[in-house]
Design a protein around this motif. Structure first.
Motif, PDB file in Angstrom:
ATOM      1  N   ALA A  25       0.814  -1.202   0.000  1.00 45.92           N
ATOM      2  CA  ALA A  25       0.000   0.000   0.000  1.00 45.92           C
ATOM      3  C   ALA A  25       0.852   1.259   0.000  1.00 45.92           C
ATOM      4  CB  ALA A  25      -0.926  -0.002   1.202  1.00 45.92           C
ATOM      5  N   ALA A  26       2.015   1.172   0.590  1.00 43.42           N
ATOM      6  CA  ALA A  26       2.826   2.365   0.756  1.00 43.42           C
ATOM      7  C   ALA A  26       3.248   2.961  -0.574  1.00 43.42           C
ATOM      8  CB  ALA A  26       4.056   2.029   1.572  1.00 43.42           C
ATOM      9  N   GLU A  27       3.460   2.103  -1.559  1.00 49.71           N
ATOM     10  CA  GLU A  27       3.995   2.607  -2.805  1.00 49.71           C
ATOM     11  C   GLU A  27       2.973   3.436  -3.570  1.00 49.71           C
ATOM     12  OE1 GLU A  27       3.575  -1.330  -4.209  1.00 49.71           O
ATOM     13  OE2 GLU A  27       3.451  -0.657  -6.269  1.00 49.71           O
ATOM     14  N   SER A  28       1.688   3.056  -3.375  1.00 51.17           N
ATOM     15  CA  SER A  28       0.710   3.518  -4.343  1.00 51.17           C
ATOM     16  C   SER A  28       0.531   5.021  -4.365  1.00 51.17           C
ATOM     17  CB  SER A  28      -0.632   2.868  -4.053  1.00 51.17           C
ATOM     18  OG  SER A  28      -0.416   1.580  -3.571  1.00 51.17           O
ATOM     19  N   THR A  29       0.710   5.654  -3.209  1.00 44.61           N
ATOM     20  CA  THR A  29       0.454   7.084  -3.206  1.00 44.61           C
ATOM     21  C   THR A  29       1.661   7.868  -3.698  1.00 44.61           C
ATOM     22  OG1 THR A  29       1.128   7.074  -0.925  1.00 44.61           O
ATOM     23  CG2 THR A  29      -1.224   7.053  -1.351  1.00 44.61           C
TER      24      THR A  29
ATOM     25  N   LYS B 289      13.043   3.575 -12.108  1.00 47.92           N
ATOM     26  CA  LYS B 289      11.685   3.080 -11.854  1.00 47.92           C
ATOM     27  C   LYS B 289      11.486   2.828 -10.363  1.00 47.92           C
ATOM     28  CE  LYS B 289      10.037   2.768 -16.101  1.00 47.92           C
ATOM     29  NZ  LYS B 289       8.917   3.625 -16.539  1.00 47.92           N
ATOM     30  N   ALA B 290      12.512   2.317  -9.714  1.00 49.30           N
ATOM     31  CA  ALA B 290      12.404   2.073  -8.279  1.00 49.30           C
ATOM     32  C   ALA B 290      12.236   3.398  -7.533  1.00 49.30           C
ATOM     33  CB  ALA B 290      13.631   1.322  -7.760  1.00 49.30           C
ATOM     34  N   GLY B 291      12.946   4.414  -8.008  1.00 49.82           N
ATOM     35  CA  GLY B 291      12.865   5.725  -7.363  1.00 49.82           C
ATOM     36  C   GLY B 291      11.466   6.307  -7.430  1.00 49.82           C
ATOM     37  N   SER B 292      10.735   5.982  -8.496  1.00 48.02           N
ATOM     38  CA  SER B 292       9.359   6.480  -8.591  1.00 48.02           C
ATOM     39  C   SER B 292       8.363   5.378  -8.249  1.00 48.02           C
ATOM     40  CB  SER B 292       9.096   7.055  -9.977  1.00 48.02           C
ATOM     41  OG  SER B 292       9.331   6.065 -10.958  1.00 48.02           O
ATOM     42  N   ALA B 293       8.831   4.345  -7.573  1.00 48.92           N
ATOM     43  CA  ALA B 293       7.957   3.296  -7.035  1.00 48.92           C
ATOM     44  C   ALA B 293       7.151   2.561  -8.103  1.00 48.92           C
ATOM     45  CB  ALA B 293       7.015   3.876  -5.975  1.00 48.92           C
TER      46      ALA B 293
ATOM     47  N   LYS C 153      24.852  -1.208 -17.248  1.00 43.98           N
ATOM     48  CA  LYS C 153      24.666   0.177 -16.810  1.00 43.98           C
ATOM     49  C   LYS C 153      23.285   0.687 -17.204  1.00 43.98           C
ATOM     50  CE  LYS C 153      27.879   3.488 -16.001  1.00 43.98           C
ATOM     51  NZ  LYS C 153      29.066   4.259 -16.242  1.00 43.98           N
ATOM     52  N   GLU C 154      22.843   0.303 -18.401  1.00 45.54           N
ATOM     53  CA  GLU C 154      21.508   0.717 -18.836  1.00 45.54           C
ATOM     54  C   GLU C 154      20.428   0.122 -17.941  1.00 45.54           C
ATOM     55  OE1 GLU C 154      20.713   1.632 -23.277  1.00 45.54           O
ATOM     56  OE2 GLU C 154      21.849  -0.238 -23.224  1.00 45.54           O
ATOM     57  N   LEU C 155      20.591  -1.158 -17.651  1.00 45.05           N
ATOM     58  CA  LEU C 155      19.618  -1.837 -16.785  1.00 45.05           C
ATOM     59  C   LEU C 155      19.585  -1.173 -15.416  1.00 45.05           C
ATOM     60  CD1 LEU C 155      17.725  -4.274 -16.258  1.00 45.05           C
ATOM     61  CD2 LEU C 155      19.722  -5.515 -15.425  1.00 45.05           C
ATOM     62  N   ARG C 156      20.779  -0.911 -14.902  1.00 44.45           N
ATOM     63  CA  ARG C 156      20.888  -0.308 -13.576  1.00 44.45           C
ATOM     64  C   ARG C 156      20.181   1.040 -13.539  1.00 44.45           C
ATOM     65  NH1 ARG C 156      24.008   2.165  -9.524  1.00 44.45           N
ATOM     66  NH2 ARG C 156      24.672   0.459  -8.181  1.00 44.45           N
ATOM     67  N   LYS C 157      20.465   1.842 -14.577  1.00 45.33           N
ATOM     68  CA  LYS C 157      19.890   3.183 -14.625  1.00 45.33           C
ATOM     69  C   LYS C 157      18.352   3.084 -14.698  1.00 45.33           C
ATOM     70  CE  LYS C 157      20.243   7.486 -17.200  1.00 45.33           C
ATOM     71  NZ  LYS C 157      20.563   8.064 -18.489  1.00 45.33           N
ATOM     72  N   ALA C 158      17.869   2.204 -15.582  1.00 42.92           N
ATOM     73  CA  ALA C 158      16.420   2.091 -15.773  1.00 42.92           C
ATOM     74  C   ALA C 158      15.746   1.556 -14.511  1.00 42.92           C
ATOM     75  CB  ALA C 158      16.128   1.176 -16.961  1.00 42.92           C
ATOM     76  N   VAL C 159      16.353   0.532 -13.926  1.00 43.86           N
ATOM     77  CA  VAL C 159      15.744  -0.084 -12.745  1.00 43.86           C
ATOM     78  C   VAL C 159      15.720   0.905 -11.584  1.00 43.86           C
ATOM     79  CG1 VAL C 159      16.169  -1.791 -10.923  1.00 43.86           C
ATOM     80  CG2 VAL C 159      16.184  -2.491 -13.319  1.00 43.86           C
TER      81      VAL C 159
ATOM     82  N   VAL D  46       9.891  -2.296 -12.619  1.00 44.88           N
ATOM     83  CA  VAL D  46      11.185  -2.784 -12.125  1.00 44.88           C
ATOM     84  C   VAL D  46      11.281  -4.285 -12.353  1.00 44.88           C
ATOM     85  CG1 VAL D  46      12.562  -3.208 -10.055  1.00 44.88           C
ATOM     86  CG2 VAL D  46      11.509  -0.965 -10.415  1.00 44.88           C
ATOM     87  N   ALA D  47      10.211  -5.005 -11.943  1.00 39.33           N
ATOM     88  CA  ALA D  47      10.236  -6.461 -12.054  1.00 39.33           C
ATOM     89  C   ALA D  47      10.325  -6.892 -13.510  1.00 39.33           C
ATOM     90  CB  ALA D  47       8.997  -7.050 -11.388  1.00 39.33           C
ATOM     91  N   GLU D  48       9.607  -6.159 -14.379  1.00 39.93           N
ATOM     92  CA  GLU D  48       9.624  -6.526 -15.796  1.00 39.93           C
ATOM     93  C   GLU D  48      10.984  -6.252 -16.427  1.00 39.93           C
ATOM     94  OE1 GLU D  48       6.334  -4.396 -17.409  1.00 39.93           O
ATOM     95  OE2 GLU D  48       4.893  -5.623 -16.312  1.00 39.93           O
ATOM     96  N   LEU D  49      11.565  -5.109 -16.071  1.00 41.78           N
ATOM     97  CA  LEU D  49      12.875  -4.752 -16.625  1.00 41.78           C
ATOM     98  C   LEU D  49      13.933  -5.780 -16.236  1.00 41.78           C
ATOM     99  CD1 LEU D  49      13.179  -0.931 -15.943  1.00 41.78           C
ATOM    100  CD2 LEU D  49      13.368  -2.036 -18.169  1.00 41.78           C
ATOM    101  N   ALA D  50      13.788  -6.302 -15.029  1.00 40.24           N
ATOM    102  CA  ALA D  50      14.858  -7.124 -14.468  1.00 40.24           C
ATOM    103  C   ALA D  50      15.133  -8.358 -15.307  1.00 40.24           C
ATOM    104  CB  ALA D  50      14.505  -7.528 -13.044  1.00 40.24           C
ATOM    105  N   GLY D  51      14.092  -8.938 -15.892  1.00 36.43           N
ATOM    106  CA  GLY D  51      14.277 -10.107 -16.746  1.00 36.43           C
ATOM    107  C   GLY D  51      15.064 -11.196 -16.045  1.00 36.43           C
ATOM    108  N   ASP D  52      16.080 -11.725 -16.720  1.00 42.86           N
ATOM    109  CA  ASP D  52      16.868 -12.823 -16.174  1.00 42.86           C
ATOM    110  C   ASP D  52      17.660 -12.415 -14.945  1.00 42.86           C
ATOM    111  OD1 ASP D  52      15.933 -14.483 -18.016  1.00 42.86           O
ATOM    112  OD2 ASP D  52      17.720 -14.471 -19.308  1.00 42.86           O
TER     113      ASP D  52
END
Lengths: 368, 605
Positions: free
Chosen positions: A27-31, B128-132, B119-125, B137-143
């Motif tokens: 839930a925390a992520e969503s907002t 995406k993680a930074g913006s939750a 480096k590209e993967l790291r930057k992209a992941v 993130v999970a899709e980018l991670a692939g293998d």
């Protein structure tokens, strides 16, 4: 450790249900990654024109193509657009009518259908969960925009009702959203549970944690996404309006036309609005809509994969335009950015919603 | 050079130059141009000599791993590595494309290509993680998510979080497990456990903990995380994910530090656990301690619930009131707690200032629940004007049947026949209890506190609820009664044509620009239609019939909406019986026979 303390802030409860004070992760992520709706419809002229044609002086949203009736969904759309247009008086009128006329059930949900020339006007005591979600979301956005505690309280009461009474917690597909209190569960139907994937108002799931963080809206959203990817029927590989999960895998539900129809056309709108912008979220819809043998937007018979009806009012074309904008960055055609005179409630509403969604999520589609 | 020679030679060279270092340590300032030129030509001896020279010039430098596999044209990548080092990925990709245009067949070295991909993967992941955006993130991670590569632990953590937050906990678990298996830095290992506690079910975390080492003194590797681990276990209990609670010694240790900790959340956690385990007495002390330590509105919410559980409603009301603004849960609780008292058949006396406070919160929050509670309280105190004021607000905000009924009773008491008639007619077909007020034999049958109490009837009452049924008159045979009833109903202004729209608004509506004026209907119907989810109308036994419903339904619904239980599998159904509200009932789930096509026909446009 920070994750734990962040989660602690999500502790919540109601008089009936004291929710566990820890909500792990989800839930925390969503907002965090969502954008407020307020002021996302800067075209005030469009909203004024919309109100003059579809919002009665008493605050009722009139479905002009459908016997001048109203429904909870339409009231929710109107409330959302009023927040987006920063029209507090308009919002107050629509919400005022909604609660005075649809909240007759005895719980915190709205009766879904209202017909002006009938006695009584309420046609069915059942709710439509998408209508309730839209209303709760709009109230949440109104509370964020104008800081009125009454909106936040009403939003929470509705959201808690949805969260505790309309979400089936454990299925093999994850959490499921029942389309209404009566008539869809496994107890109520031989092929139940029956769902409507266009009732998954994804952008609402991203904002309801603001008022009811104890429910796993993110999990509901992810499960809905997976169902949309699985419910691909017939040669066109599209979801039907109503699906049955009786057999485990989604099937078109019994007793409903197996069509990609008025309901399901909103699925990509809600996906795009919530920021689901990958090609795989939109390509199957875009492929179906890309047919050119008729005018407008086709509704599709899934057994044959063929159009059954063409929706030729221009507002409908905002749906493929938004999908193309979200998944390919295609600019929204200029003609869609202003409302069409003479259009009916549903296409006109969808067009304004798509415009608002584009403004919120894909502003580059509106530059040029 | 014969192909078979290469591996053998590489082996000896490896021994010579100590090929041990990781690729990450390569010094990009070493000019390998000549070396790569000779290698590309297959000049083994010259490569050996140049290698020795470079190793002497640059201590720690070793022969590149790809020296024999690199294709021609890869030798001079120095400018490309410079772009790589400055994180100019776009520039690097442009430069690679330009070079491929200029030198057809040219490919970047495997080293550069692999590192660029990483480096590209790291930057992209990380973006995406930074913006939750965890699904992304999970899709980018692939293998990468399969755990084969945990060299970049920061990336591995981000990917694991993405997986865990995308309903892919087993993969996240595997990745955390791979980190614990392959990495030895104690700080990284601790951080891995802490992340897992926040993201995985505790049952999985326990398995990760078991992967910890034990030191010479026999103490487990993650002993320093004991409090975090206990927190995770308490959280699992609160989520019904852990049976049997906690080890008493472990809980005692946690409580000991919570008692002295400045952090209010520690005491609050102990409190929530006690409440969950149905020890409200313990919970009370801990919640109070948490409040004293600066606990927030959610802690106050827990305190209020604990007080309710202990039967201390008055104190719960105070706590909820004090904390109503920072958290609407408390405002709602405040309204609902007193609602329960105000709507009792013989309500307790409540101090004027408390009532005034309740009225203020009700108005500020435009609460239909609060307004109808005040309406009933006033009604039962025989203050019918006040009752009507409140019922009208309640009808504007939450017009449920009981509220419209209360409004109608108040109108009846005030002898406002026209308004009463309008109200009853508006809800004909929807609210049987309200419609019954138009029927001669069903009005005012049960004397309330404001009614004169006829001695004869009071005597027949047991004063308790069981006696009330004695007041309901058994209907007479249809024929005569129907005509009598018709006449009486007409006198009560029923049926009459009224607007079906509820016009009540509080505060009053203000105009908001040009709005639609729907056409007025030619004639308002006098006969009600059937509504799904509504019980029979009280005049139906007298021989009156209803029009079919919008979907063709002719008979009344077996289960009225207000009595329907939520479906099995919902939170409500799962917890029914444990924790019930004050005003709602949930009968056991039953099948409803109403046609499912009520739903099917929805959205016919």
């Amino acid at each position: 450790m920070t994750a734990i303390w962040r989660a602690l802030a999500l502790a919540a409860g109601t008089l009936m249900l004291i929710a566990a004070p820890f909500a792990r992760g989800h839930a925390a992520e969503s907002t965090r990654d969502t954008i407020a709706l307020h002021n996302m419809l800067p075209n005030k002229e469009a909203w004024r024109a919309y109100k003059s044609r579809f919002v009665s002086e008493s605050g009722r949203i009139v479905d002009t193509a459908n016997g001048q009736i109203s429904h909870s969904e339409g009231q929710g759309y109107g409330m959302l657009l009023a927040v987006a247009a920063d029209d507090r008086a308009g919002f107050e009128a629509i919400w005022g009518w909604t609660r005075a006329n649809l909240f007759v059930r005895g719980d915190e949900l709205a009766a879904w259908r209202w017909e002006p020339d009938r006695r009584p006007a309420v046609a069915d005591m059942n709710n439509a969960t998408d209508g309730d979600l839209l209303i709760a979301w709009a109230l949440t956005e109104a509370a964020e925009a104008w800081g009125d505690i009454s909106y936040r309280i009403a939003a929470r009461r509705i959201a808690v009702e949805i969260g505790s009474k309309l979400i089936l917690l454990k299925s093999s597909h994850g959490a499921l959203l029942l389309p209404g209190m009566a008539g869809f569960s496994a107890e109520d139907r031989a092929d139940g549970p029956v769902l409507n994937l266009s009732y998954y108002v994804f952008p609402a799931f991203a904002r309801l944690p603001l008022v009811a963080p104890e429910f796993d809206w993110g999990g509901l959203s992810r499960a809905g996404l997976r169902l949309i990817e699985k419910a691909r029927f017939g040669p066109a590989k599209l979801p039907s309006d109503w699906i049955s999960l009786k057999s485990g895998e989604p099937q078109p539900a019994e007793g409903f036309p197996a069509q990609f129809s008025y309901n399901a056309i909103r699925i990509p709108l809600y996906l795009a609005w919530a920021g689901f912008d990958q090609p795989r979220h939109h390509e199957t819809f875009l492929a179906a809509w890309d047919r050119r043998e008729g005018r407008g937007l086709p509704l599709i018979d899934l057994a044959r994969g063929q159009p059954t009806l063409w929706l030729d009012e221009r507002g409908y074309s905002a749906l493929p335009a938004l999908s193309a904008c979200a998944s390919k960055g295609t600019a929204l055609p200029r003609a869609l950015r202003t409302p069409q005179a003479g259009e009916n409630y549903y296409p006109a509403t969808l067009a304004l919603l798509a415009l608002t969604a584009a403004r919120m999520r894909y502003p580059s589609c509106l530059q040029d | 050079m014969p192909a078979g020679l290469i591996p053998m030679f590489r082996l000896s060279l490896a021994a010579l130059l100590v090929l041990t270092l990781s690729a990450a340590a390569r010094d990009r300032n070493v000019d390998e141009t000549a070396l790569r030129f000779y290698a590309a030509q297959g000049q083994v001896k010259r490569v050996e000599a140049e290698g020795k020279r470079l190793a002497a010039l640059h201590p720690g430098w070793t022969l590149p791993e790809d020296i024999w596999t690199a294709r021609p044209g890869q030798a001079d990548e120095k400018p490309l590595w410079a772009l790589f080092s400055s994180d100019d990925i776009d520039g690097l990709k442009r430069a690679i494309a330009e070079r491929r245009r200029a030198e057809p067949g040219w490919q970047p070295s495997d080293d550069l290509a692999r590192k660029l991909r990483h480096k590209e993967l790291r930057k992209a992941v990380l973006a995406k993680a930074g913006s939750a955006q965890w699904l992304s993130v999970a899709e980018l991670a692939g293998d990468f998510g399969k755990g084969s590569d945990v060299d970049d632990v920061e990336l591995a953590w981000a990917v694991a979080e993405g997986l865990a937050r995308s309903d892919r906990q087993p993969e996240a678990f595997a990745l955390y497990g791979a980190i614990l298996t392959r990495r030895s830095d104690p700080r990284e290992r601790s951080a891995t456990i802490q992340k897992a506690i926040g993201l995985l079910p505790m049952v999985d975390v326990e398995l990760l903990l078991a992967m910890g080492k034990t030191d010479a003194a026999g103490s487990p590797e993650f002993a320093a995380l004991a409090l975090d681990i206990t927190r995770g276990r308490i959280s699992a209990v609160l989520h019904d994910e852990r049976k049997g609670g906690l080890d008493p010694a472990e809980l005692a240790a946690f409580e000991a530090q919570a008692r002295t900790s400045e952090n209010a959340n520690e005491a609050a956690l102990v409190a929530w656990l006690a409440l969950k385990q149905n020890r409200p007495g313990d919970a009370l002390g801990w919640f109070k301690l948490a409040i004293a330590r600066g606990g927030d509105a959610m802690v106050a919410h827990g305190l209020a619930h604990t007080l309710l559980r202990l039967g201390k409603r008055r104190e719960a009301e105070e706590v909820a009131f004090a904390w109503r603004e920072p958290l609407v849960n408390n405002a709602i609780l405040f309204i609902d707690v007193l609602e329960g008292e105000l709507t009792q058949p013989s309500p307790p006396a409540i101090e004027p200032e408390r009532l005034a406070r309740y009225a203020r919160v009700t108005l500020d929050s435009r609460s239909g629940e609060g307004a109808q509670a005040l309406g009933w309280y006033a009604y039962n105190a025989c203050q019918f004007e006040t009752a009507l004021d409140w019922f009208q607000r309640a009808s504007a905000w939450l017009p449920k049947e009981a509220t419209i009924y209360g409004q109608a009773l108040a109108l009846q008491r005030l002898k406002r026949g026209k308004d009463l008639s309008e109200l009853i007619n508006r809800y004909d077909g929807l609210f049987p209890k309200v419609v019954a007020l138009a029927l001669p034999d069903q009005r005012n049958e049960i004397p309330g506190p404001c009614d004169p109490q006829p001695a004869a009837r009071t005597a027949s009452f047991d004063a308790g609820r069981s006696g009330l049924t004695a007041a309901i008159r058994i209907p007479q045979p249809a024929g005569t009664l129907a005509s009598d009833a018709s006449l009486a109903m007409k006198r009560a202004g029923f049926p009459a044509a009224v607007s079906p729209e509820n016009p009540l608004r509080y505060p009053g509506a203000s105009r908001s620009g040009d709005m639609l004026r729907p056409r007025a209907p030619e004639a308002r119907p006098l006969v009600a239609r059937r509504v799904g989810g509504v019980a029979p109308m009280p005049y139906e036994p007298l021989g009156f019939t209803l029009l079919p419903g919008w979907n063709g339904q002719t008979g009344p619904s077996d289960i009225a909406t207000a009595e329907r239980a939520p479906a099995r599998g919902t939170l409500w159904a799962e917890t029914a019986g444990q924790a019930q509200g004050t005003t709602r009932t949930s009968p056991a789930p039953e099948r409803e026979s109403s046609p499912a096509d009520a739903a099917a026909n929805r959205f016919r446009r």
